[in-house]
Design a protein around this motif. Sequence first.
Motif, PDB file in Angstrom:
ATOM      1  N   ASN A 184      -7.961 -26.273  39.182  1.00 37.24           N
ATOM      2  CA  ASN A 184      -8.726 -26.315  38.128  1.00 37.24           C
ATOM      3  C   ASN A 184      -7.743 -26.882  36.946  1.00 37.24           C
ATOM      4  N   GLY A 185      -7.025 -27.893  37.356  1.00 36.71           N
ATOM      5  CA  GLY A 185      -6.137 -28.701  36.367  1.00 36.71           C
ATOM      6  C   GLY A 185      -4.941 -27.955  35.941  1.00 36.71           C
ATOM      7  N   LYS A 186      -4.565 -26.685  36.684  1.00 32.41           N
ATOM      8  CA  LYS A 186      -3.332 -25.821  36.265  1.00 32.41           C
ATOM      9  C   LYS A 186      -2.520 -25.898  37.637  1.00 32.41           C
ATOM     10  N   LEU A 187      -1.219 -25.799  37.202  1.00 31.74           N
ATOM     11  CA  LEU A 187      -0.328 -25.509  38.629  1.00 31.74           C
ATOM     12  C   LEU A 187      -0.273 -24.243  38.741  1.00 31.74           C
ATOM     13  N   VAL A 188      -0.113 -23.590  39.952  1.00 30.86           N
ATOM     14  CA  VAL A 188      -0.003 -22.256  40.344  1.00 30.86           C
ATOM     15  C   VAL A 188       1.185 -22.375  41.419  1.00 30.86           C
ATOM     16  N   SER A 189       2.007 -21.168  41.230  1.00 33.04           N
ATOM     17  CA  SER A 189       3.171 -21.292  42.058  1.00 33.04           C
ATOM     18  C   SER A 189       3.435 -19.710  42.630  1.00 33.04           C
ATOM     19  N   ALA A 190       3.855 -19.899  43.882  1.00 31.06           N
ATOM     20  CA  ALA A 190       4.223 -18.546  44.543  1.00 31.06           C
ATOM     21  C   ALA A 190       4.898 -18.584  45.744  1.00 31.06           C
ATOM     22  N   LYS A 191       5.842 -17.563  46.081  1.00 27.95           N
ATOM     23  CA  LYS A 191       6.589 -17.406  47.161  1.00 27.95           C
ATOM     24  C   LYS A 191       6.149 -16.605  48.265  1.00 27.95           C
ATOM     25  N   VAL A 192       6.122 -16.997  49.632  1.00 22.48           N
ATOM     26  CA  VAL A 192       5.400 -16.265  50.316  1.00 22.48           C
ATOM     27  C   VAL A 192       6.342 -16.221  51.776  1.00 22.48           C
ATOM     28  N   ARG A 193       6.306 -15.134  52.374  1.00 21.16           N
ATOM     29  CA  ARG A 193       7.112 -14.846  53.615  1.00 21.16           C
ATOM     30  C   ARG A 193       6.125 -15.292  54.834  1.00 21.16           C
ATOM     31  N   LEU A 194       6.021 -16.241  55.563  1.00 19.46           N
ATOM     32  CA  LEU A 194       5.283 -16.687  56.652  1.00 19.46           C
ATOM     33  C   LEU A 194       5.693 -16.170  57.499  1.00 19.46           C
ATOM     34  N   LYS A 195       4.585 -15.697  58.702  1.00 18.54           N
ATOM     35  CA  LYS A 195       4.915 -14.999  59.822  1.00 18.54           C
ATOM     36  C   LYS A 195       5.373 -16.341  61.012  1.00 18.54           C
ATOM     37  N   ALA A 196       6.171 -15.657  61.723  1.00 19.53           N
ATOM     38  CA  ALA A 196       6.785 -16.649  62.981  1.00 19.53           C
ATOM     39  C   ALA A 196       5.571 -16.936  63.893  1.00 19.53           C
ATOM     40  N   MET A 197       5.516 -18.263  64.227  1.00 27.13           N
ATOM     41  CA  MET A 197       4.545 -18.515  65.383  1.00 27.13           C
ATOM     42  C   MET A 197       4.885 -17.895  66.815  1.00 27.13           C
ATOM     43  N   PRO A 198       3.971 -17.418  67.499  1.00 25.40           N
ATOM     44  CA  PRO A 198       4.076 -16.833  68.694  1.00 25.40           C
ATOM     45  C   PRO A 198       4.928 -17.778  69.641  1.00 25.40           C
ATOM     46  N   TYR A 199       5.590 -17.626  70.746  1.00 24.87           N
ATOM     47  CA  TYR A 199       6.362 -18.430  71.587  1.00 24.87           C
ATOM     48  C   TYR A 199       5.077 -18.550  72.579  1.00 24.87           C
ATOM     49  N   GLU A 200       5.256 -19.812  73.320  1.00 22.44           N
ATOM     50  CA  GLU A 200       4.357 -20.125  74.380  1.00 22.44           C
ATOM     51  C   GLU A 200       4.433 -19.292  75.339  1.00 22.44           C
ATOM     52  N   GLU A 201       3.168 -19.211  76.241  1.00 24.49           N
ATOM     53  CA  GLU A 201       3.102 -18.264  77.233  1.00 24.49           C
ATOM     54  C   GLU A 201       2.507 -19.086  78.533  1.00 24.49           C
ATOM     55  N   ASN A 202       3.102 -18.857  79.548  1.00 25.08           N
ATOM     56  CA  ASN A 202       2.805 -19.623  80.852  1.00 25.08           C
ATOM     57  C   ASN A 202       2.751 -18.726  82.018  1.00 25.08           C
ATOM     58  N   SER A 203       1.710 -19.150  82.963  1.00 26.84           N
ATOM     59  CA  SER A 203       1.656 -17.968  84.078  1.00 26.84           C
ATOM     60  C   SER A 203       2.678 -18.760  85.356  1.00 26.84           C
ATOM     61  N   ASN A 204       3.121 -17.566  86.128  1.00 28.91           N
ATOM     62  CA  ASN A 204       3.851 -17.868  87.286  1.00 28.91           C
ATOM     63  C   ASN A 204       5.516 -18.464  86.941  1.00 28.91           C
ATOM     64  N   VAL A 205       5.721 -18.438  85.602  1.00 32.38           N
ATOM     65  CA  VAL A 205       6.888 -19.018  85.499  1.00 32.38           C
ATOM     66  C   VAL A 205       7.622 -18.036  84.322  1.00 32.38           C
ATOM     67  N   LYS A 206       9.034 -18.313  84.166  1.00 30.81           N
ATOM     68  CA  LYS A 206       9.762 -17.776  83.252  1.00 30.81           C
ATOM     69  C   LYS A 206      10.065 -18.778  82.127  1.00 30.81           C
ATOM     70  N   THR A 207       9.673 -18.499  80.953  1.00 31.22           N
ATOM     71  CA  THR A 207       9.740 -19.245  79.834  1.00 31.22           C
ATOM     72  C   THR A 207      10.917 -19.253  78.951  1.00 31.22           C
ATOM     73  N   LEU A 208      11.903 -19.986  78.824  1.00 29.34           N
ATOM     74  CA  LEU A 208      13.212 -19.835  78.036  1.00 29.34           C
ATOM     75  C   LEU A 208      13.191 -20.746  76.789  1.00 29.34           C
ATOM     76  N   TYR A 209      13.446 -20.255  75.676  1.00 30.71           N
ATOM     77  CA  TYR A 209      13.812 -20.982  74.462  1.00 30.71           C
ATOM     78  C   TYR A 209      15.190 -21.126  74.084  1.00 30.71           C
ATOM     79  N   GLU A 210      15.826 -22.199  74.225  1.00 27.56           N
ATOM     80  CA  GLU A 210      17.330 -22.464  74.160  1.00 27.56           C
ATOM     81  C   GLU A 210      17.598 -23.546  73.313  1.00 27.56           C
TER      82      GLU A 210
END
Length: 438
Positions: A97-123
């Motif tokens: 509405n023509g005005k600036l609004v500001s705030a700080k937020v703590r966003l949630k981490a995205m979930p890691y991908e899930e796969n069938s029949n494999v071990k998934t590593l994030y390195e």
Amino acid sequence: MFKYLTLVVLFSSILSFAQDLPRRAAFESKIAWPDNKTPGAVINDIIAGSPLDKAGFQKGDLIIAVNDRLVGNQEDWSAITYGLRSVADTKIEVKRNGKLVSAKVRLKAMPYEENSNVKTLYETVVNDFGIKQRAIITIPKGKELQKNPAIILIQGLSCSSVEKYSGRSNNWVKLIQDLAEKSNMVLFRIEKPGVGDSEGDCGKVDFKTELNGYESAVKYLKSRPYVDTAKIVVYGNSMGSALAPYLANTYDLAGVISDGTFFKTWFEHMLVIERRILNIEGKTQEEVYELMNTVYIPLYYEMLVKKRSFAAILKDHPAYKKYHRQGLYHMYGRSMQYYHQVQDFNFAKQWEDLKVPARIRWGTNDWIMTESDNDMIVSVLEKNDHPDYELFKYEGLDHWSTLHPDYASSYHFKPGEWESDVSQQIIDWAWEILKKDQ
């Protein structure tokens, strides 16, 4: 005892990755990308209970800056969304509405991908420029303690992720999922600098830095205890398909699978794309001839051969602005420097030098890459008496692993169709190459 220690080391690395690269976060709301005409990104919907909702943001708010980075265009928004982290507050500024609004937020981490029949590593892989990049590795379950054949995936040009995160289900992602779950091989992916959890800003990263990331990934993959280093196949898609021969030649890989590739210089490549788009748009051949000669040939010559930015070129030639499809300092989300370096890279020579088995696929409705480029690759391989190659022209396939009735359907982003043969062919080729290598 030895197997127990190996298992401890392996799974310790799985648990420690978060300390190396903080996990990417998400807005958890529906936000429209900037239209590249006016600044800002509009919040179309707020998910109840989400961090944005709790911070008081509303549907219809125009996000103008995140962590003090202005939302000027799509390149800015891409860098902003990939730069969100769950370990720190995110400052969001909106216009309401023509005005600036500001705030700080703590966003949630995205979930890691899930796969069938494999071990998934994030390195984490650190390239030679000191940039930490996210590696996503899948290992067939029950085979973590043995040497496995592997596919290293090299993605295309754009600043898009190779992660199969929640809610992402296009046909390119389906192909990745099938390679992970159905290949019975290790699948290794690395996010570009500035993409996913990786450090950096993809829109500013040059070609040499990105290429070094892939080279660092190959070296890292070869150091893994669960990989048979003599049985690594490189699968390249789009730009990655043109880099696959270079990686195979340089790092003694077992074979190349090239999907939607090019052979000529980038200058020639862009001229073909522009001509094809003009035809899809229904221009007469008189119009095509005129625009190619008076706009696109001089425009791309200035940009790629004379190494100038679009901004500088359009300043000198304002008549081009009407027909210019890209940004002032970016093309397809990448920097001018990126393309200047691509223009100087001899992709054709890498095909000429290739000695290992090659499997090449081109879709007949791929309006990005040409049939003639693929035929030229075959001609070079034939001339050099290459012992083991195949070019397959996949009927109806476009550049994004989707079946369409014609070029125009793909160009206008119509849904198209998926069929499992698209991914199964890559898997079959990988095993075919490795069995011949025995």
